[in-house]
Design an enzyme around this catalytic site. Sequence first.
Site, short mmCIF file in Angstrom:
data_model
loop_
_atom_site.label_atom_id
_atom_site.label_comp_id
_atom_site.label_asym_id
_atom_site.label_seq_id
_atom_site.Cartn_x
_atom_site.Cartn_y
_atom_site.Cartn_z
CG ASP A 45 -1.68 0.98 1.20
OD1 ASP A 45 -2.23 1.63 0.36
OD2 ASP A 45 -2.00 1.52 2.44
CG ASP A 49 -5.86 3.40 0.45
OD1 ASP A 49 -4.91 2.39 0.82
OD2 ASP A 49 -6.79 3.56 -0.92
CG ASP A 53 -1.78 1.41 -3.54
OD1 ASP A 53 -0.13 1.04 -3.84
OD2 ASP A 53 -1.62 2.44 -2.26
CG ASP A 122 -7.25 -12.81 -12.83
OD1 ASP A 122 -7.88 -13.84 -13.19
OD2 ASP A 122 -6.60 -12.91 -11.68
CG ASP A 229 -12.00 -15.79 -12.30
OD1 ASP A 229 -11.45 -16.90 -11.47
OD2 ASP A 229 -13.36 -15.83 -12.12
CD GLU A 288 -9.71 -20.07 -11.61
OE1 GLU A 288 -10.05 -20.55 -9.95
OE2 GLU A 288 -10.35 -19.38 -11.95
CG HIS A 361 -7.14 -15.62 -5.78
ND1 HIS A 361 -6.82 -15.98 -7.13
CD2 HIS A 361 -8.38 -15.39 -6.12
CE1 HIS A 361 -7.40 -16.36 -7.73
NE2 HIS A 361 -8.05 -16.34 -6.96
CG ASP A 362 -9.99 -18.52 -5.26
OD1 ASP A 362 -10.23 -17.28 -4.82
OD2 ASP A 362 -10.45 -18.87 -6.47
#
Length: 593
Positions: A45, A49, A53, A122, A229, A288, A361-362
């Site tokens: 970051d 915030d 990013d 992605d 995806d 995927e 990430h899953d």
Amino acid sequence: MSLDVRSIPDRSARAPQEGRPDRQEDAPWWQSAVVYQVYPRSFADADGDGIGDLRGIASRLDYLRELGVDVLWLSPVYPSPQDDNGYDISDYQDIDPVFGSLADFDELLAGVHRRGMKLVMDLVVNHTSDEHPWFRDSRANVGGKRDWYVWRPARPGRVPGTPGAEPNNWGSFFSGPAWEFDEGSGEYYLHLFSRKQPDLNWENPRVRHAVYAMMRWWLERGVDGFRMDVINLVSKDQRFPDGAVADGAAHGDGSPFYVCGPRIHEYLQEMHREVFAAHPGRLLTVGEMPGVDVDQARLFTDPDRAEVDMVFQFEHVGLDHGPGGKFDPRPLRLSELKRSLGRWQEGLATTGWNSLYWNNHDQPRAVSRFGDDGPRHRELSAKALATVLHLHRGTPYVYQGEELGMANAPFAAVDDFRDIESLNHYAHAVAAGADPERVLDGLRRMGRDNARTPMQWDASPGAGFTIGTPWIAANPDHLRVNAAAQLADPSSVFHHYRRLIALRHGEPAVVHGDFTMLLPEDEHLYVFTRGLGGTALLVAANLDGAPRPLPAAVLEGWGGARVLVANYADRPDLGGFPVLRPWECVVLRRASA
């Protein structure tokens, strides 16, 4: 002859080039590459915030270069209401302000290319956000876009909008029915995931060509490929029949009617002609594909069929799912894991290509799921799992923090979770009478938020991820498990990954060698060989917390072989009949005279 991994030249500053001298002449560049996945919300970051990013990612590119990876895969950064953390896209050709701007993206891409790496985006085109202009027009039935999405009337004889009136009984991946009633039109739209993620109608050629135009736009901007995806779900059986209902299930299983559906190969071949064919030798494309099997994957990845370069399959990460699904985990049997991964090695040995991963990430963190995240064996097990994976044939994927041995987070209560899948599952399960503590235990072990806690850069209060309050709490163990500490320690998990990546870049047998599984029924030892020409590699790992003897037959003919990689500093060779210590792994190389 022997090869010391320390003598392999550092290739991290070089762009992947066709025709590298260290591999077969006509092999595509991505076969010897290693991909690093960044989940932007949790990586770095820059503006304080609490949300990662693009400028934060750009500030850490030298770290990725030092690790030696070739490709940065960027999870979605498009404008999104963030119902599913960016996988619900409202504009395919812009950047969400929470992550920055298109100018920031261009600077990041330029920085990636300057460091000799490539960037893969992605691509999420099974569905959009319900706030995408396409869906708004479709819902309002204006602009001719009604059939850009999957709309169906209520089941015959049922009152629209009442329970059981959905067009069929399919369930959503995120709990509940896969259909949402729209009062304005009196019809239902399909959403295999969140109700805010309506499925696009790929039967409509206008939809497909709008998607292809968007893909070309990103490639012309300089992007080097796509991770697609759930791309094998885009073709649905247009009869939309009911699915079988398992005992105790609230909804039917529609997967036989949309997993690798009737037109999926036609669609991917069209995509290749319309998009990928204009960039020969440049791109990496990975689909995927939940539910795909080896035979299907061979078709998808056969170069002569011109579809995708490789697929992500889910077989091996479903082996520890219990009868109640992923949130009802059971112990993993190593023999089952070896049968699964070995079957994929054999099935794609001569046609197609494997993608190799433990984490993304899953998925929960591999060191907690398949290893031992306690203080005694955490680093050893993280290194052992990495060694086994990276020495298989295929392209390895490293998920952010995996190279540090990041572990599952200690979520205390349901309020600590952020992921829609986990929150929906908890609400539905508890409402159905399940024990809340047992449901929470399943979330803690298997929830996707385990992969989404902030990247652990240092021991500061924000883990070096942010100077603000992170959108999801950092794992408290960042005080001792972090990049700053590991970069300074040559024996760390980070430097072990670095050595494995260098080995892939420098040893053709790792990339192109054949694969032979040894001891397939052993529940503790994972042992295999790789061979190319006169070179052979032996990979032996004890994936257990107790010492295990290596059978003498495994070592026949390996006298004098040199150790390339090991996770115990005092392992000079495998002479005699050794005992592999807890979570010990070793890679040997021998060559004919």
